[in-house]
Design a protein around this motif. Structure first.
Motif, PDB file in Angstrom:
ATOM      1  N   ALA A  67      38.154  41.136   1.365  1.00 56.40           N
ATOM      2  CA  ALA A  67      36.990  41.913   0.909  1.00 56.40           C
ATOM      3  C   ALA A  67      36.707  43.091   1.833  1.00 56.40           C
ATOM      4  N   GLU A  68      36.305  44.208   1.231  1.00 49.18           N
ATOM      5  CA  GLU A  68      35.872  45.358   2.022  1.00 49.18           C
ATOM      6  C   GLU A  68      34.471  45.141   2.573  1.00 49.18           C
ATOM      7  N   ARG A  69      33.657  44.381   1.838  1.00 45.28           N
ATOM      8  CA  ARG A  69      32.281  44.121   2.257  1.00 45.28           C
ATOM      9  C   ARG A  69      31.897  42.703   1.837  1.00 45.28           C
ATOM     10  N   ILE A  70      31.134  42.029   2.677  1.00 47.92           N
ATOM     11  CA  ILE A  70      30.623  40.688   2.378  1.00 47.92           C
ATOM     12  C   ILE A  70      29.108  40.742   2.520  1.00 47.92           C
ATOM     13  N   THR A  71      28.417  40.344   1.447  1.00 50.74           N
ATOM     14  CA  THR A  71      26.960  40.352   1.426  1.00 50.74           C
ATOM     15  C   THR A  71      26.469  38.927   1.231  1.00 50.74           C
ATOM     16  N   LYS A  72      25.510  38.522   2.045  1.00 47.20           N
ATOM     17  CA  LYS A  72      24.932  37.178   1.937  1.00 47.20           C
ATOM     18  C   LYS A  72      23.471  37.298   1.526  1.00 47.20           C
ATOM     19  N   LEU A  73      23.103  36.577   0.480  1.00 43.26           N
ATOM     20  CA  LEU A  73      21.717  36.521   0.011  1.00 43.26           C
ATOM     21  C   LEU A  73      21.226  35.085   0.129  1.00 43.26           C
ATOM     22  N   VAL A  74      19.939  34.930   0.422  1.00 47.33           N
ATOM     23  CA  VAL A  74      19.376  33.607   0.645  1.00 47.33           C
ATOM     24  C   VAL A  74      18.089  33.445  -0.151  1.00 47.33           C
ATOM     25  N   GLY A  75      17.843  32.225  -0.624  1.00 51.03           N
ATOM     26  CA  GLY A  75      16.589  31.895  -1.289  1.00 51.03           C
ATOM     27  C   GLY A  75      16.375  32.650  -2.583  1.00 51.03           C
ATOM     28  N   ALA A 104      27.146  22.212  -8.563  1.00 50.94           N
ATOM     29  CA  ALA A 104      26.038  22.871  -7.859  1.00 50.94           C
ATOM     30  C   ALA A 104      26.520  24.108  -7.112  1.00 50.94           C
ATOM     31  N   ASP A 105      27.780  24.129  -6.719  1.00 46.42           N
ATOM     32  CA  ASP A 105      28.377  25.282  -6.041  1.00 46.42           C
ATOM     33  C   ASP A 105      29.408  25.892  -6.985  1.00 46.42           C
ATOM     34  N   THR A 106      29.226  27.161  -7.314  1.00 46.47           N
ATOM     35  CA  THR A 106      30.099  27.802  -8.292  1.00 46.47           C
ATOM     36  C   THR A 106      30.632  29.127  -7.764  1.00 46.47           C
ATOM     37  N   TRP A 107      31.693  29.606  -8.386  1.00 43.59           N
ATOM     38  CA  TRP A 107      32.294  30.899  -8.060  1.00 43.59           C
ATOM     39  C   TRP A 107      32.420  31.711  -9.327  1.00 43.59           C
ATOM     40  N   TRP A 108      32.244  33.043  -9.184  1.00 40.62           N
ATOM     41  CA  TRP A 108      32.329  33.968 -10.315  1.00 40.62           C
ATOM     42  C   TRP A 108      33.223  35.137  -9.934  1.00 40.62           C
ATOM     43  N   ARG A 109      34.066  35.566 -10.867  1.00 40.45           N
ATOM     44  CA  ARG A 109      34.988  36.680 -10.639  1.00 40.45           C
ATOM     45  C   ARG A 109      34.534  37.885 -11.447  1.00 40.45           C
ATOM     46  N   GLY A 110      34.286  39.013 -10.773  1.00 43.54           N
ATOM     47  CA  GLY A 110      33.952  40.266 -11.431  1.00 43.54           C
ATOM     48  C   GLY A 110      35.143  41.204 -11.405  1.00 43.54           C
ATOM     49  N   SER A 111      34.923  42.463 -11.745  1.00 44.53           N
ATOM     50  CA  SER A 111      36.033  43.418 -11.800  1.00 44.53           C
ATOM     51  C   SER A 111      36.590  43.746 -10.416  1.00 44.53           C
ATOM     52  N   ASP A 112      35.761  43.702  -9.381  1.00 45.75           N
ATOM     53  CA  ASP A 112      36.248  43.960  -8.023  1.00 45.75           C
ATOM     54  C   ASP A 112      35.527  43.080  -6.998  1.00 45.75           C
ATOM     55  N   SER A 113      35.008  41.947  -7.476  1.00 45.07           N
ATOM     56  CA  SER A 113      34.253  41.083  -6.567  1.00 45.07           C
ATOM     57  C   SER A 113      34.411  39.611  -6.926  1.00 45.07           C
ATOM     58  N   LEU A 114      34.170  38.785  -5.927  1.00 44.14           N
ATOM     59  CA  LEU A 114      34.040  37.345  -6.102  1.00 44.14           C
ATOM     60  C   LEU A 114      32.669  36.968  -5.560  1.00 44.14           C
ATOM     61  N   THR A 115      31.949  36.137  -6.301  1.00 43.36           N
ATOM     62  CA  THR A 115      30.618  35.713  -5.886  1.00 43.36           C
ATOM     63  C   THR A 115      30.575  34.196  -5.815  1.00 43.36           C
ATOM     64  N   ALA A 116      30.185  33.678  -4.665  1.00 42.96           N
ATOM     65  CA  ALA A 116      30.015  32.244  -4.472  1.00 42.96           C
ATOM     66  C   ALA A 116      28.523  31.937  -4.492  1.00 42.96           C
ATOM     67  N   PHE A 159      15.041  21.848  -1.464  1.00 38.25           N
ATOM     68  CA  PHE A 159      14.659  23.023  -0.690  1.00 38.25           C
ATOM     69  C   PHE A 159      15.220  24.267  -1.385  1.00 38.25           C
ATOM     70  N   PRO A 160      14.545  24.749  -2.455  1.00 42.30           N
ATOM     71  CA  PRO A 160      15.068  25.876  -3.242  1.00 42.30           C
ATOM     72  C   PRO A 160      15.381  27.120  -2.425  1.00 42.30           C
ATOM     73  N   ARG A 161      14.660  27.330  -1.339  1.00 41.07           N
ATOM     74  CA  ARG A 161      14.929  28.511  -0.502  1.00 41.07           C
ATOM     75  C   ARG A 161      16.251  28.390   0.239  1.00 41.07           C
ATOM     76  N   GLY A 162      16.887  27.218   0.139  1.00 40.74           N
ATOM     77  CA  GLY A 162      18.174  27.005   0.787  1.00 40.74           C
ATOM     78  C   GLY A 162      19.360  27.471  -0.036  1.00 40.74           C
ATOM     79  N   ARG A 163      19.093  28.041  -1.219  1.00 45.18           N
ATOM     80  CA  ARG A 163      20.198  28.562  -2.030  1.00 45.18           C
ATOM     81  C   ARG A 163      20.820  29.768  -1.335  1.00 45.18           C
ATOM     82  N   ILE A 164      22.133  29.883  -1.440  1.00 41.43           N
ATOM     83  CA  ILE A 164      22.854  30.981  -0.800  1.00 41.43           C
ATOM     84  C   ILE A 164      23.849  31.569  -1.795  1.00 41.43           C
ATOM     85  N   ALA A 165      23.982  32.879  -1.743  1.00 43.78           N
ATOM     86  CA  ALA A 165      25.029  33.572  -2.494  1.00 43.78           C
ATOM     87  C   ALA A 165      25.806  34.427  -1.509  1.00 43.78           C
ATOM     88  N   VAL A 166      27.122  34.413  -1.645  1.00 44.73           N
ATOM     89  CA  VAL A 166      27.979  35.268  -0.838  1.00 44.73           C
ATOM     90  C   VAL A 166      28.797  36.108  -1.805  1.00 44.73           C
TER      91      VAL A 166
END
Length: 126
Positions: A49-57, A78-90, A101-108
């Protein structure tokens, strides 16, 4: 690799799901193989990846997955992965579910991936 103590145990259900047992049972992947695929995909995506972004809650709710396809190999529950045109999202929701603890959700989001980064040489036809 960083190590840490966690307030749950990794478990395999009688039906073969891989998950965590905290306050509640949270199946992460339908199979152990799916969990292994998810680990391999995270390693691969982080390398290319050129860039990795982490989102929380609550920030996880703002992710737009329109045009993305699920990555079936991870057999995500409960843990899933998605493929876009130029990205992967976990999307990691297992810990949040197991610990109520819903605020414990994470996306990368692994972005800026070329075809090799998206698929690692795997053909969509099998």
């Amino acid at each position: 690799m960083q190590r840490t103590a966690v307030p749950y145990s990794f478990m395999i259900s009688p039906s073969g799901e891989f998950g965590i047992q905290g306050d509640e049972w949270a199946p992460l992947h339908a199979t152990i193989e799916g969990w292994v695929e998810s680990l391999a995909l995270a390693h691969h995506a982080s390398k290319w990846a050129e860039r990795i972004t982490k989102l929380v809650g609550d920030d996880v709710d703002g992710i737009d997955l329109n045009g993305c396809a699920p990555v079936h190999e991870v057999r995500g529950l409960a843990d899933t992965w998605w493929r876009g045109s130029d990205s992967l999202t976990a999307l990691y929701g297992g810990e949040a579910a197991a610990l109520d603890f819903p605020r414990g959700r994470i996306a990368v989001i692994y972005s800026g991936l070329d075809d090799w980064g998206l698929r690692g040489g795997v053909d969509d036809d099998g």
